[in-house]
Design a protein around this motif. Structure first.
Motif, short mmCIF file in Angstrom:
data_model
loop_
_atom_site.label_atom_id
_atom_site.label_comp_id
_atom_site.label_asym_id
_atom_site.label_seq_id
_atom_site.Cartn_x
_atom_site.Cartn_y
_atom_site.Cartn_z
N MET A 1 32.89 -32.13 -14.75
CA MET A 1 31.67 -32.57 -14.27
C MET A 1 31.08 -33.91 -14.66
SD MET A 1 27.93 -30.54 -14.67
CE MET A 1 28.40 -29.00 -13.93
N ASP A 2 30.58 -34.74 -13.94
CA ASP A 2 30.38 -36.03 -14.15
C ASP A 2 28.89 -36.37 -14.92
OD1 ASP A 2 30.27 -38.65 -14.42
OD2 ASP A 2 30.60 -39.24 -12.17
N PHE A 3 28.69 -36.80 -15.97
CA PHE A 3 27.62 -36.89 -16.46
C PHE A 3 27.13 -38.30 -16.46
CE2 PHE A 3 29.01 -32.90 -18.40
CZ PHE A 3 28.16 -32.19 -18.34
N THR A 4 27.64 -39.07 -16.02
CA THR A 4 27.35 -40.62 -15.81
C THR A 4 26.23 -40.84 -14.78
OG1 THR A 4 29.08 -41.09 -13.98
CG2 THR A 4 29.67 -41.49 -16.45
N PHE A 5 25.24 -41.80 -14.91
CA PHE A 5 24.26 -42.11 -14.19
C PHE A 5 24.68 -42.74 -13.00
CE2 PHE A 5 22.35 -42.71 -18.67
CZ PHE A 5 21.60 -41.62 -18.70
N THR A 6 23.89 -42.40 -11.83
CA THR A 6 24.13 -43.12 -10.75
C THR A 6 24.13 -44.70 -10.54
OG1 THR A 6 22.01 -42.86 -9.69
CG2 THR A 6 23.39 -40.87 -9.68
N GLU A 7 24.72 -45.15 -9.46
CA GLU A 7 24.72 -46.49 -9.31
C GLU A 7 23.15 -46.96 -9.28
OE1 GLU A 7 27.25 -48.05 -6.33
OE2 GLU A 7 28.82 -47.44 -7.08
N GLU A 8 22.51 -46.25 -8.60
CA GLU A 8 20.93 -46.57 -8.40
C GLU A 8 20.37 -46.52 -9.63
OE1 GLU A 8 22.60 -44.33 -6.58
OE2 GLU A 8 22.52 -45.21 -4.60
N GLN A 9 20.60 -45.63 -10.79
CA GLN A 9 20.02 -45.65 -11.95
C GLN A 9 20.49 -46.72 -12.96
OE1 GLN A 9 21.16 -41.56 -12.75
NE2 GLN A 9 19.54 -40.64 -11.96
N GLN A 10 21.60 -47.15 -12.53
CA GLN A 10 22.07 -48.31 -13.58
C GLN A 10 21.58 -49.44 -13.06
OE1 GLN A 10 26.51 -47.97 -14.20
NE2 GLN A 10 26.29 -45.78 -13.75
N ALA A 11 21.16 -49.43 -11.72
CA ALA A 11 20.79 -50.64 -11.24
C ALA A 11 19.38 -50.98 -11.86
CB ALA A 11 20.86 -50.85 -9.69
N ALA A 12 18.70 -49.97 -12.02
CA ALA A 12 17.24 -49.87 -12.35
C ALA A 12 17.22 -50.24 -13.74
CB ALA A 12 16.70 -48.47 -12.24
N VAL A 13 18.30 -49.66 -14.51
CA VAL A 13 18.30 -50.28 -16.04
C VAL A 13 18.54 -51.77 -16.15
CG1 VAL A 13 19.63 -50.10 -17.97
CG2 VAL A 13 18.88 -47.96 -16.89
N LEU A 289 16.61 -35.40 -24.10
CA LEU A 289 15.90 -36.12 -23.34
C LEU A 289 16.37 -35.89 -21.95
CD1 LEU A 289 13.86 -38.19 -21.90
CD2 LEU A 289 15.29 -39.86 -22.93
N TRP A 290 17.73 -36.17 -21.83
CA TRP A 290 18.31 -36.31 -20.50
C TRP A 290 18.46 -34.58 -19.97
CZ3 TRP A 290 17.01 -40.47 -19.44
CH2 TRP A 290 17.26 -41.66 -20.14
N GLN A 291 18.54 -33.71 -20.75
CA GLN A 291 18.61 -32.38 -20.35
C GLN A 291 17.11 -31.90 -19.75
OE1 GLN A 291 20.54 -30.00 -20.03
NE2 GLN A 291 19.46 -27.99 -19.94
N ALA A 292 15.83 -32.52 -20.23
CA ALA A 292 14.74 -32.37 -19.89
C ALA A 292 14.51 -33.10 -18.59
CB ALA A 292 13.65 -32.65 -20.99
N ALA A 293 14.78 -34.25 -18.80
CA ALA A 293 14.57 -35.05 -17.36
C ALA A 293 15.32 -34.46 -16.09
CB ALA A 293 14.94 -36.55 -17.64
N TRP A 294 16.71 -34.09 -16.42
CA TRP A 294 17.37 -33.54 -15.58
C TRP A 294 16.76 -32.09 -14.91
CZ3 TRP A 294 20.28 -28.92 -15.88
CH2 TRP A 294 20.92 -28.52 -14.63
N ARG A 295 16.25 -31.36 -15.84
CA ARG A 295 15.62 -30.18 -15.38
C ARG A 295 14.37 -30.30 -14.60
NH1 ARG A 295 16.29 -25.13 -17.64
NH2 ARG A 295 15.02 -24.51 -15.91
N ILE A 296 13.47 -31.13 -14.68
CA ILE A 296 12.47 -31.48 -13.88
C ILE A 296 12.83 -32.24 -12.63
CG2 ILE A 296 10.76 -31.42 -15.94
CD1 ILE A 296 10.62 -34.30 -15.78
N SER A 297 13.90 -32.90 -12.65
CA SER A 297 14.57 -33.68 -11.60
C SER A 297 15.16 -32.99 -10.30
CB SER A 297 15.28 -34.74 -11.96
OG SER A 297 14.86 -35.75 -12.80
#
Length: 377
Positions: A1-13, A289-297
């Motif tokens: 399973m890939d847990f890296t952020f998407t290109e769009e998310q990385q671009a936002a950072v 944090l990422w677990q919580a953000a993923w669950r509400i996403s």
């Protein structure tokens, strides 16, 4: 399973890092100085740069000028904002706008959200209740008369209230439901009383006295307030993580240069062990944090609702950020208490984030109630 952020998310950072690169945390007065030394307005030039970089509509639908990303992207940007203590209501505006996008009627969303993405409309939320200890959705009452809503009550510690155009206020109806009112700051019947947070920022006690709102100014959809509260709590965890990482980096730099007995203090075992423990705290804060953000996403389901993951994230955020800044002040020695040194202000913001939307103990109680209601078996 890939847990890296998407290109769009990385671009936002990357865009956020560029925008926040010129923000100097030590340029903001310390809360130890005279209350009111900090401007009651937000950093407007920074807000304009965020709008120009398309960072104010990350989670909004493309039809409203947004990027259509999930709350994970918003948390990534909030993490960067906290590293420099950016004086903008990025969390509050992002959370309220996302809630409007999901739950408001199409006409209301179309009228408000494009203005949010352009930086023309500043939003905030009243989420601390009447005293800061009671549920926020019980502090204001609402009843409807034909097409008009009537609101009465008080909400405390509303952030950025003097700068916001609209305040999202949860209110309890006579039949026990919770609605979300979008109250203009200058509306008739609305008054603000000054309050100051531990971070030195100006808050407001919001009084609603027979405030009348049209139907399109109140979100009557089930789940709107729950979603807003989840977004605010998870976003607070993201702010705590970014602040904690900045403080640990500051501490590492200082202990690497400060010498005692001819050696950098960072080489002493006691110092190395303490900083290692704080690094572990930060990684636990990040994972939860990422677990919580993923669950509400997502629509992911499990033995516990998303509220369980959010409670765990806030427990770690509250405890973790407190331990990080305490260790930092200890290892900085006298510099840690110097109000001219940036660490003093980071510590004040950390205390605010630790207690905002409930300290660790409150979320431990909430988690216990969830476990009792939804046994893992």
């Amino acid at each position: 399973m890939d847990f890296t952020f998407t290109e769009e998310q990385q671009a936002a950072v990357e865009a956020a890092r560029t925008v926040f690169a010129d923000v100097a945390p030590d340029a903001v007065p310390s809360p130890a100085l005279t209350p009111g030394a900090v401007s009651d307005d937000i950093d407007r030039p920074l807000w304009a740069r965020l709008a120009t970089s398309d960072l104010l509509g990350l989670t909004l639908s493309p039809e409203h000028g947004g990027a259509g990303l999930d709350p994970v992207a918003l948390c990534l940007v909030l993490r960067e904002a906290a590293r420099v203590l950016a004086r903008v209501p990025l969390l509050e505006t992002g959370a309220v706008a996302t809630t409007i996008d999901r739950y408001a009627d199409p006409a209301t969303a179309a009228a408000l959200l494009p203005r949010v993405t352009r930086g023309e409309l500043v939003l905030t939320a009243a989420s601390h209740g009447r005293t800061g200890h009671d549920p926020a959705d019980q502090a204001v009452t609402a009843h409807r008369d034909d097409t008009t809503w009537h609101l009465d009550g008080t909400q405390t510690a509303v952030p950025w209230a003097y700068a916001a155009d609209l305040v999202a206020v949860p209110a309890r109806t006579t039949d026990g439901r919770t609605v979300l009112a979008l109250v203009p700051r200058t509306h008739e019947g609305v008054t603000l009383a000054e309050q100051y947070s531990t971070s030195g920022e100006l808050l407001a006690e919001l009084h609603l006295d027979a405030v009348r709102l049209d139907a399109d100014q109140v979100i009557d959809a089930e789940g709107a307030w729950d979603t807003l509260r989840e977004l605010l709590t998870t976003g607070t965890c993201a702010l705590a993580l970014g602040l904690g990482e900045a403080v640990l980096a500051m501490t590492s730099e200082y202990t690497g240069k400060r010498e005692q007995f001819g050696h950098p203090v960072a080489t002493f075992q006691a110092v190395a062990v303490q900083t290692a423990d704080r690094y572990i705290d930060l990684r636990a804060m990040e994972a939860t944090l990422w677990q919580a953000a993923w669950r509400i996403s997502t629509s992911a389901t499990g033995a516990l609702p998303a509220a369980g993951d959010i409670a765990v994230a806030k427990i770690w955020a509250s405890e973790g950020v407190r331990r990080v800044v305490q260790t930092a002040q200890h290892l900085h020695g006298g510099f840690g208490a110097d109000t001219d040194y940036p660490l003093h202000r980071y510590h004040a913001w950390a205390k605010q984030l630790e207690l905002s939307l409930g300290p660790a103990a409150a979320h431990e109680d909430a988690l216990g109630d969830l476990l009792a209601t939804h046994p893992l078996a």
